[in-house]
Design a protein around this motif. Sequence first.
Motif, mmCIF file in Angstrom:
data_model
loop_
_atom_site.group_PDB
_atom_site.id
_atom_site.type_symbol
_atom_site.label_atom_id
_atom_site.label_comp_id
_atom_site.label_asym_id
_atom_site.label_seq_id
_atom_site.Cartn_x
_atom_site.Cartn_y
_atom_site.Cartn_z
ATOM 1 N N ILE A 20 0.843 -1.191 0.000
ATOM 2 C CA ILE A 20 0.000 0.000 0.000
ATOM 3 C C ILE A 20 0.878 1.240 0.000
ATOM 4 O O ILE A 20 2.067 1.180 0.323
ATOM 5 C CB ILE A 20 -0.940 0.040 1.226
ATOM 6 N N LEU A 22 1.161 4.909 1.809
ATOM 7 C CA LEU A 22 0.694 5.536 3.038
ATOM 8 C C LEU A 22 1.155 6.986 3.075
ATOM 9 O O LEU A 22 2.359 7.267 2.962
ATOM 10 C CB LEU A 22 1.238 4.764 4.246
ATOM 11 N N ALA A 123 -4.335 5.848 3.257
ATOM 12 C CA ALA A 123 -3.817 4.666 2.575
ATOM 13 C C ALA A 123 -4.445 4.546 1.192
ATOM 14 O O ALA A 123 -5.599 4.944 0.964
ATOM 15 C CB ALA A 123 -4.097 3.408 3.387
ATOM 16 N N THR A 132 -9.448 2.367 6.878
ATOM 17 C CA THR A 132 -8.840 1.623 7.978
ATOM 18 C C THR A 132 -9.913 1.278 8.995
ATOM 19 O O THR A 132 -10.718 2.142 9.369
ATOM 20 C CB THR A 132 -7.715 2.424 8.657
ATOM 21 N N GLY A 140 -1.628 -3.575 9.095
ATOM 22 C CA GLY A 140 -0.560 -3.014 8.283
ATOM 23 C C GLY A 140 0.674 -2.824 9.137
ATOM 24 O O GLY A 140 0.571 -2.553 10.343
ATOM 25 N N THR A 143 0.856 2.452 9.963
ATOM 26 C CA THR A 143 -0.470 3.026 9.830
ATOM 27 C C THR A 143 -0.481 4.443 10.380
ATOM 28 O O THR A 143 0.328 4.793 11.254
ATOM 29 C CB THR A 143 -1.523 2.153 10.555
#
Length: 370
Positions: A20, A22, A123, A132, A140, A143
Motif C-alpha cells: 500500500i 501511506l 492509505a 482503515t 498493516g 499506519t
Amino acid sequence: MKAKAAVLWDHNTPWSVEEIELADPREREVLIKVVASGMCHSDDHAVTGDLAVPLPVIGGHEGAGIVEKIGPGVRDVEVGDHVVLSFIPSCGRCRWCAVGQSNLCDLGAILMAGAQVDGTYRAAARGHDVGTFSLLGTFGNYTVVPEASVVKINKWIPLEKACLVGCGVTTGWGSAVNTGEVSPGDSVVVVGIGGIGGSAIQGAKIAGARHIVAVDISPDKKAMAETLGATHFASSIDEAMTLVNELTWGVMADVAILTVGVASGDMIQPMVGLIRKGGRVVLTAVSPMGATDTQLHLAEMTLFQKQLRGSLFGECNPRADIPRLLNLYEAGLLKLDEMVTTEYRLEDINQGYDDMKSGKIMRGVIIHEH
C-alpha cells in the motif's frame, strides 16, 4: 511511503496481503510502526458483513507499536514512544469523555466510516483510497491514526502482549468489573471463551468471584479457561444451568456475560435464566447490525428485577484503563502471555482466522516484519 497490509476488497473473501501507499500524518495524527496486532473476531464481522464497513478496508483494530512521526498539533506523544492503539478513540472534549464514559466518545460515530476524522484517507492500493478499520488498520506494518486513538505505555512492556489491551482484554475485563459489577464472593457465568470471554474470566477472578463457570461448545477451551481463573466448565448453557443451580443452592448466578463470536436473539432468555433475582446479564457479543428479534420473558425481568446491560469496550476509559491493565500484567495479576495461543506472520492471516473460527486458539497475534 510504501507499507504492507491485509486489505479486504469484498465481503466473504480472504484478506489480501499487498503493498500500500501511506501518506504522512496530518493535523493531530500519528504515524505508527505497528509491531503486533491481535486478531479480534470483530474484523471477521467485517468480512461477513455483520459490521457495515465500507470496502476496501485495511483490517485490524487491536495493535501496539512505536511512534515514527507526528503531525502538526500532536501533544501527547513524541517520536520513539511505545503505544497501544485503542479501538475506540478518546477525544477528551465531548460530553461522554467529560463525564468519564470515553468508551462512548463521539468520535466512535465514525469508527466504521473507513476514512480518518477529517473524512479523507491516508492509505491507497490498486489506485483506490483504502479505509482503515476503527480508524486504525493494525493489519498493516505501518499506519496513520488519530492522536485520540493512541495511549502511551512503558517501553519495557512487550508490545506483542500489550496489543491485546487495545480491544479484547479490556472489553472482557471491563464486562465483568465495570458492566457486571462483579463483587467478592459472586458467582459468575461467562458464555463463549475466546479472547474476550477469557478476559471476562480474568476480570471476575480479579474482582474476587467465588464461582466462575466458563461455557463453550469446544472442550479444548476447558484447560485454558481454568488457567485464566475459571472454577468450573460447561459445554452448553443448559449444562451450566444445572451446574450453577447446584453451586448456588438454587439462588443462581449474580452475573452472566455473553461473549460468543456472534450473538443471536435466542441466546438472551437462556442467559436471563442463569441469573438470580436482581442479577445482571451483560451483552458484550456483537450481533449482525440489522438483528432486532429476541426472546425475553418480560414478567421475569420485572418481577425478579433482573437486568440486561449492553457493554461497549467494557465501559473502560482507554487512557486510564489501558495503563491500569498493563500494571496488573506487570504485577502478575492479569495473564497476557497465556492469552496468546499462536503468533502468525501477516501473510498467514487467513489461516489465523480459520484457526480462530474452528476454536483452535484463544487469541492469535500477528507479528509484523519491518
